[in-house]
Design an enzyme around this catalytic site. Structure first.
Site, PDB file in Angstrom:
ATOM      1  N   TYR A  17      -1.985   5.146  -4.520  1.00 36.68           N
ATOM      2  CA  TYR A  17      -2.929   6.232  -4.308  1.00 36.68           C
ATOM      3  C   TYR A  17      -2.367   7.429  -5.071  1.00 36.68           C
ATOM      4  O   TYR A  17      -1.319   7.964  -4.726  1.00 36.68           O
ATOM      5  CB  TYR A  17      -3.060   6.576  -2.816  1.00 36.68           C
ATOM      6  CG  TYR A  17      -4.004   5.681  -2.063  1.00 36.68           C
ATOM      7  CD1 TYR A  17      -5.345   5.610  -2.405  1.00 36.68           C
ATOM      8  CD2 TYR A  17      -3.563   4.931  -0.981  1.00 36.68           C
ATOM      9  CE1 TYR A  17      -6.222   4.796  -1.706  1.00 36.68           C
ATOM     10  CE2 TYR A  17      -4.425   4.116  -0.267  1.00 36.68           C
ATOM     11  CZ  TYR A  17      -5.753   4.053  -0.647  1.00 36.68           C
ATOM     12  OH  TYR A  17      -6.611   3.246   0.049  1.00 36.68           O
ATOM     13  N   LYS A  37      -8.376  -0.345  -9.728  1.00 35.24           N
ATOM     14  CA  LYS A  37      -9.097  -0.873  -8.574  1.00 35.24           C
ATOM     15  C   LYS A  37     -10.198   0.106  -8.154  1.00 35.24           C
ATOM     16  O   LYS A  37      -9.950   1.295  -7.965  1.00 35.24           O
ATOM     17  CB  LYS A  37      -8.129  -1.070  -7.401  1.00 35.24           C
ATOM     18  CG  LYS A  37      -8.772  -1.594  -6.124  1.00 35.24           C
ATOM     19  CD  LYS A  37      -7.707  -1.763  -5.039  1.00 35.24           C
ATOM     20  CE  LYS A  37      -8.288  -2.333  -3.757  1.00 35.24           C
ATOM     21  NZ  LYS A  37      -9.193  -1.384  -3.081  1.00 35.24           N
ATOM     22  N   SER A  83       0.819  -1.205   0.000  1.00 39.02           N
ATOM     23  CA  SER A  83       0.000   0.000   0.000  1.00 39.02           C
ATOM     24  C   SER A  83       0.856   1.259   0.000  1.00 39.02           C
ATOM     25  O   SER A  83       1.901   1.320   0.656  1.00 39.02           O
ATOM     26  CB  SER A  83      -0.913   0.014   1.222  1.00 39.02           C
ATOM     27  OG  SER A  83      -1.585   1.262   1.340  1.00 39.02           O
TER      28      SER A  83
END
Length: 430
Positions: free
Chosen positions: A155, A301, A131
């Site tokens: 992100y 995603k 992540s």
């Protein structure tokens, strides 16, 4: 590569054998017992952040309820004595159709965070998806993973130079694919976190990738030099909670604690992160930028719409992950499994489909695979195992999911993942 064929009886037998000598599993097998045990172990803030979802929690509930609308229809008198769980993804063979989903701020569950998950993933030979909101820099996690496969979840911040730097680091670290999370360009309305006034990033938790990134640290230095850092706290009356937050920020920032305590950089880092994280301006055209900076397979995603899935394929993406972020972003959204059923029918196998949100058992995995998923990403279940027993706990949860997948397939008359299809389900949607 580990062979998980016929693993079900082995895992089942080991548990029963230990039980004969009075030893019960340290990490509960039954899902509700697993969650209850993790709830007792974790702090109220950590539990709310991990287990909570958006608004009235309706999307999380819908995710789990959707699996009841697709019952399995077992078939008899089929030779399932030898079974295979292996699948192919982006030119690589996975021993089972499971990946460790990207979860941020793992330090809330266990102090070893990603390092413990890396040990669990390596023991099973399953890909770990790192992540962007990690508690451990990706380079340290990859060193722990060794030769085990790794994907990187991005992100996408509102600073393209930072996004590019993170992607380059992931490539250098050996990522096999890039998973771009689309549905968190803003934080969802997470009522449990709001009631506790808790956001881990404000305490510098879960921002290790940023604190070790050259582009981000340059932004921090410039912010600190401008004198902007810390202005929001000037007129705030000191409290015990504020002191704890300051200690957390100081401890997480690279360098000596006492030096950090006197420096404006740690607070500037948190404020810089809070500025760069949201990116609501992203559009489909931005994918051209991403494709221009990486040769890795790109998985989008957060896709829940058939139209978005078609657009993604038209834009040349390599894979789609059907997900509603475990219900954490939009309250009252479509159940992820229902979205998978619709998207799979429309996509027709043109790109691999991954799936997450709502999986709690091996039987759930069978249903997702039968509805068209190439593989599934597992999140909360292994995190609860991590909270209870570190790397061993995360490994145990994932191994049991694989074991139940194997047994459910066998008992349904299916000998390999490739045989699963909608014919194995009764489509009783309504």
């Amino acid at each position: 590569m580990r062979d998980f064929g016929n693993i079900g009886r082995a895992v089942q037998g080991a548990i029963y054998s230990a039980g004969a000598y009075g030893r019960r599993p340290k990490v509960p097998v039954e899902p509700s017992a697993l969650y209850a045990a993790a709830h007792r172990r974790m702090s109220p803030q950590a539990w709310s952040y991990v287990a909570g979802s958006a608004g009235m929690q309706r999307t999380d509930e819908a995710n789990q309820q959707a699996f009841q609308r697709y019952p399995i229809v077992p078939r008899m008198l089929r030779d399932v004595s030898e079974r295979s769980l292996a699948v192919q993804l982006f030119g690589y063979t996975l021993p089972a159709p499971l990946l460790f989903a990207p979860i941020g701020v793992l330090e809330m569950a266990h102090p070893d965070a990603e390092l413990a998950v890396a040990r669990a993933a390596s023991a099973l030979g399953l890909p770990m998806v790192l992540s962007t909101q990690g508690s451990v820099p990706m380079e340290r996690t990859v060193a722990e993973l060794g030769a085990n496969p790794m994907w990187y979840q991005l992100y996408w911040s509102n600073n393209n130079e930072l996004a590019e730097s993170l992607v380059r680091r992931a490539e250098t670290a050996g990522a096999q694919a890039l998973v771009v999370t689309l549905d968190t360009h803003l934080l969802g309305w997470r009522t449990r976190d709001l009631d506790l006034g808790y956001l881990p990033f404000a305490r510098a938790e879960g921002i290790a990738q940023y604190l070790t990134d050259p582009v981000f640290t340059d932004l921090v230095r410039r912010r600190a030099a401008s004198g902007v850092a810390g202005e929001a706290a000037v007129n705030q009356r000191p409290t015990l909670a504020a002191v704890r937050t300051l200690m957390s920020i100081t401890r997480h920032y690279p360098g000596r604690f006492l030096d950090n305590l006197r420096s404006p950089l740690p607070r500037a880092a948190v404020e810089t992160f809070l500025d760069v994280f949201p990116c609501p301006a992203l559009t489909w055209d931005d994918l051209d930028f991403l494709r221009g900076i990486t040769s890795l397979p790109i998985v989008l995603k957060g896709i829940q719409s058939v139209d978005d899935a078609r657009e993604a394929i038209d834009r040349g993406v390599d894979g789609i992950q059907v997900s509603n972020h475990g219900g954490r972003q939009v309250d009252g959204a479509i159940a992820s499994l229902d979205a998978l059923a619709e998207i799979s029918a429309a996509v027709g196998g043109r790109v691999p489909l991954l799936f997450d949100s709502g999986i709690r058992s091996g039987a759930d995995i069978v249903k997702a695979l039968a509805l068209g998923a190439s593989a599934v990403m597992i999140g909360r279940p292994w995190l609860y195992g991590l909270a209870l027993d570190g790397a061993a706990g995360a490994e145990a949860v994932m191994e049991r999911l694989i074991a139940e997948l194997d047994l459910t397939m066998a008992l349904s008359g299916v000998a390999s993942v490739g045989e699963l299809s909608r014919d194995n389900l009764r489509l009783s949607v309504g």
